[in-house]
Write a protein that holds these residues in place. Sequence first.
Motif, PDB file in Angstrom:
ATOM      1  N   VAL A   1       0.840  -1.203   0.000  1.00 12.91           N
ATOM      2  CA  VAL A   1       0.000   0.000   0.000  1.00 12.91           C
ATOM      3  C   VAL A   1       0.876   1.255   0.000  1.00 12.91           C
ATOM      4  O   VAL A   1       0.457   2.316   0.478  1.00 12.91           O
ATOM      5  CB  VAL A   1      -1.006   0.031   1.176  1.00 12.91           C
ATOM      6  CG1 VAL A   1      -2.164  -0.939   0.914  1.00 12.91           C
ATOM      7  CG2 VAL A   1      -0.338  -0.291   2.499  1.00 12.91           C
ATOM      8  N   LYS A   2       2.113   1.097  -0.524  1.00 10.33           N
ATOM      9  CA  LYS A   2       3.030   2.238  -0.757  1.00 10.33           C
ATOM     10  C   LYS A   2       3.433   2.958   0.518  1.00 10.33           C
ATOM     11  O   LYS A   2       3.658   4.164   0.514  1.00 10.33           O
ATOM     12  CB  LYS A   2       2.381   3.251  -1.727  1.00 10.33           C
ATOM     13  CG  LYS A   2       1.983   2.652  -3.079  1.00 10.33           C
ATOM     14  CD  LYS A   2       1.383   3.746  -3.948  1.00 10.33           C
ATOM     15  CE  LYS A   2       0.386   3.226  -4.955  1.00 10.33           C
ATOM     16  NZ  LYS A   2      -0.523   4.253  -5.466  1.00 10.33           N
ATOM     17  N   ARG A   3       3.487   2.218   1.609  1.00  6.97           N
ATOM     18  CA  ARG A   3       3.951   2.804   2.853  1.00  6.97           C
ATOM     19  C   ARG A   3       5.407   2.450   3.059  1.00  6.97           C
ATOM     20  O   ARG A   3       5.797   1.293   2.842  1.00  6.97           O
ATOM     21  CB  ARG A   3       3.141   2.274   4.045  1.00  6.97           C
ATOM     22  CG  ARG A   3       1.705   2.668   3.998  1.00  6.97           C
ATOM     23  CD  ARG A   3       1.525   4.111   4.438  1.00  6.97           C
ATOM     24  NE  ARG A   3       0.424   4.736   3.730  1.00  6.97           N
ATOM     25  CZ  ARG A   3      -0.270   5.772   4.212  1.00  6.97           C
ATOM     26  NH1 ARG A   3       0.047   6.290   5.391  1.00  6.97           N
ATOM     27  NH2 ARG A   3      -1.240   6.324   3.512  1.00  6.97           N
ATOM     28  N   GLU A   4       6.190   3.429   3.496  1.00  8.23           N
ATOM     29  CA  GLU A   4       7.584   3.143   3.802  1.00  8.23           C
ATOM     30  C   GLU A   4       7.661   2.593   5.223  1.00  8.23           C
ATOM     31  O   GLU A   4       7.233   3.238   6.175  1.00  8.23           O
ATOM     32  CB  GLU A   4       8.439   4.399   3.659  1.00  8.23           C
ATOM     33  CG  GLU A   4       9.883   4.009   3.449  1.00  8.23           C
ATOM     34  CD  GLU A   4      10.797   5.200   3.239  1.00  8.23           C
ATOM     35  OE1 GLU A   4      10.345   6.216   2.680  1.00  8.23           O
ATOM     36  OE2 GLU A   4      11.965   5.086   3.653  1.00  8.23           O
ATOM     37  N   ILE A   5       8.171   1.377   5.328  1.00 11.89           N
ATOM     38  CA  ILE A   5       8.187   0.665   6.605  1.00 11.89           C
ATOM     39  C   ILE A   5       9.632   0.244   6.875  1.00 11.89           C
ATOM     40  O   ILE A   5      10.303  -0.236   5.959  1.00 11.89           O
ATOM     41  CB  ILE A   5       7.350  -0.631   6.501  1.00 11.89           C
ATOM     42  CG1 ILE A   5       5.968  -0.364   5.892  1.00 11.89           C
ATOM     43  CG2 ILE A   5       7.227  -1.337   7.819  1.00 11.89           C
ATOM     44  CD1 ILE A   5       4.944   0.171   6.815  1.00 11.89           C
ATOM     45  N   PRO A   6      10.107   0.432   8.086  1.00  9.72           N
ATOM     46  CA  PRO A   6      11.473  -0.044   8.377  1.00  9.72           C
ATOM     47  C   PRO A   6      11.544  -1.574   8.257  1.00  9.72           C
ATOM     48  O   PRO A   6      10.532  -2.247   8.426  1.00  9.72           O
ATOM     49  CB  PRO A   6      11.708   0.368   9.828  1.00  9.72           C
ATOM     50  CG  PRO A   6      10.566   1.236  10.224  1.00  9.72           C
ATOM     51  CD  PRO A   6       9.448   0.986   9.270  1.00  9.72           C
TER      52      PRO A   6
END
Lengths: 512, 512
Positions: B5-10
């Motif tokens: 969902v195009k989220r930047e996640i570590p």
Amino acid sequence: MINAVKREIPEFIEGYGKVKPFMGAYANIGDVVKTSVKIKSVKPNDKKVLPSIKDALLKCGIKDGMTISFHHHLRNGDYVLNMVLDEIAKLGIKNLTVAASSIFPCHAPLVEHIKNGVVTKIYANYMSGPVAEAVSKGLLKYPAIMHTHGGRARAIESGDLHIDIAFIAAPTCDTYGNINGVEGKSACGSLGYAIPDAMYAEKVVAITDNLVDYPACPIEISQEYVDYVVVVDEIGDPKGIVSGTTRITRDPIGLRIAKLAAQLIDEVGLLKDGFSFQTGAGGTSLAVAAFVKDIMKKKNIKGSFAAGGITGYIVDMFEEGLFKALFDVQCFDLKAVESYKNNKAHQGMSASMYGNPHNKGAVVNNLDVMILGATEVDIDFNVNVTTGSNGIIIGGSGGHSDTAAGAKLAIVVTQLTKARLPIIVDRVTTVTTPGETIDAVVTERGIAINPRRQDLLEKLKDSNLPIFTIEELKNMAEKLTGVPEKIEFEDRIVAVVEYRDGTVIDVVRQVR
Amino acid sequence: MINAVKREIPEFIEGYGKVKPFMGAYANIGDVVKTSVKIKSVKPNDKKVLPSIKDALLKCGIKDGMTISFHHHLRNGDYVLNMVLDEIAKLGIKNLTVAASSIFPCHAPLVEHIKNGVVTKIYANYMSGPVAEAVSKGLLKYPAIMHTHGGRARAIESGDLHIDIAFIAAPTCDTYGNINGVEGKSACGSLGYAIPDAMYAEKVVAITDNLVDYPACPIEISQEYVDYVVVVDEIGDPKGIVSGTTRITRDPIGLRIAKLAAQLIDEVGLLKDGFSFQTGAGGTSLAVAAFVKDIMKKKNIKGSFAAGGITGYIVDMFEEGLFKALFDVQCFDLKAVESYKNNKAHQGMSASMYGNPHNKGAVVNNLDVMILGATEVDIDFNVNVTTGSNGIIIGGSGGHSDTAAGAKLAIVVTQLTKARLPIIVDRVTTVTTPGETIDAVVTERGIAINPRRQDLLEKLKDSNLPIFTIEELKNMAEKLTGVPEKIEFEDRIVAVVEYRDGTVIDVVRQVR
């Protein structure tokens, strides 16, 4: 090695493995592990209904050496085990283990599959008829493993008995695998024995003759656990599934035994408010219920629960207000099915909830009184319900050992002799249930109390009941029949009798 | 890394661990393992009732670092979580993980336990009130983990969430640990969310204000799973447990949205025999039910089932014959409790049966239509129900993502603007539910259909319904309110939002 009921048991049994000897009824209770389960989860649009048993077998990846399971709520009317095995045989599969909660005469076709190597191992809590005879005669490649009802649940939940595919005979099933036993032409009521299979098998196939629209309420086995659904014409023969009615005995000897048993229960002080009770569906066992009922009504006693396979007779007591609830693992007759369907206090229970010694407390633990049968009882109060007078397997524990271990007062009711043979003997042919869990033996000639229960003997010291020692009862029996000849066996072990905790309490050897 | 969902996640989150990124709603379904469970089995005479919560804690071996769980059927009336944590704090225990299916304003005392290090980690499917604010402000040592209702069941069953001690708020419990939710002064109906906890926790403690004689039929959570029983004066405040009645909205905007949603359901052809439906207890959601009911009655449609948290309004539809069955994981009002108690086709379901993506098929998979709320929806149809306009946690998925993933038609009903803020935005603050599982957004000004659902757009091409693109709806909203300012966050991650399959769909960062 010698186990705690003085049976000599090998340390290792070919085709069974290393033996854990029976150490006593309450020796192996405490820390346990319920096993992990591998399953395949589904996507929202996946369908479950398949056109045939063969399709289900192929979808489940049936292959040589697998373990497949069955439950016995359709009793001697069951078609499912035979149908499935016929399909498997046609596929050329060999070396299967059949884990059936019970095997009946209707399963005679299984003998052919044993002979041709399709089935090489069997687990059952009870077996009678041609399959039991075939096992006794050594036809099965590996020893059969005889569980108790609670012990089978334990074995499944612990991983000792790993099921690859469970087949659930489903009187009613919806398109997404929800199952109940109370609707349909093959309605049998509670499906308690099938629940551990459904929860722990890798694959679960519902076989039904009554496919209904989603959802099949009241749901007894949930869609969460069912992979596939197959529709067949008939899952069983209604005449074999449930009796029309179950009846108390009219035999005067049976009635005398039953009356003595009821008096014993009363005299030791258990017949009071909160009383709980289980008895089988046999004529004498039901007669005990009838006498107990009379006393309860006379004294205005309100019981707590009755449990077990439930009969119409027990339903009557429940509906008259003598019990607050019923715990039901299988319904024996149509009246029980109706009651189970309509009354929320007629509570279903799984085999694990019923009798598994390795959960946080089974229903048997709360029984005040259990009425048990016997084919033999010995002077250590050990009971045999596994083999007959000729040494052939004619039954098995079922719930016998579970309820005996749990109940405050476990009573064996039996005639002193049957067919010119004494029932009370020095040493039973096969130990099914250990004597330490049997509190009393009631015969038409007298009652023996297990000397471990000094508390009971104390309560009965002023009683008019005909109390004898077990040796006295044995002597009375032998006076009538003479001492029977010892049965001769081959060395080969054809069945391993596991106690409910998974230890080996006895073995059955091949008949000569 | 960037998830689906195009989220930047570590790739790794301190206090959470290695991140499995969200890969799509149906990416991680297939072979799974249900974990093993360590328990302590009991002997027939063992007792379960203990004098106090403290005794239960000591018997369970409470110690630093353990995970304890709670369920939320008592909602904002729950006393149990606070009582247990107060006792634990008194014992000097630290560093606990609290796995509560939901946390409400009544759990405000938990904030103190967070501050003093008794509780350092929280799992919840939903949280609102002081605890949610404390988490958002960074008071909790480790990030909170936000599950869906089905995802929590999955996490428990897979072993991702290991529970040392589960505390079951029990409206009725017997002396051997059988629990039901339908009797007693704190009756709340179905106990569906507590079932995975009971089945998979090492220790299970029932806390009740209505101890009854054995057995507490109808049994919802079985004695097999319960170690100890503790009696307290009150497990909750009846006023907070269930509403007297749940009502449809009277607000004309809400009614217009609801009417449009019902028309949409009808026009795409889902309102026919066998129809299945779920909606929340909010005024607009219930209004959708009311309009659906009118159409069903007009067209003489007999539905299959309604599911969810069940309200009296849905019970009315059921009793009028519009649905054959109800699936109930929690009862929202007294009418639902009564119906659940009395009608066998008002079927309880566990959280796993309700929404777990990793079993053999959850109830959500069979939903035709789900009516959902939103605090924000973005132009990819992603929905936020986790954080509010100020970035503070105000909820969480609950069953939102589960039902959206399962239903054939997942409809978000929302006003176009609220409190002078647009609800439809470029990019939601937090992704709770991925846009690929949302099929339509219905507002008072128009309806947007997810372009992934060309089949729906095709069916609606001659419709008189006000169909717009989601961008058009967004522009309408922004015309009314202007483009809102971006919320500013600190870098620190205060909550990890897990999708139902255990992957990370988003994170919540500390509010500035």
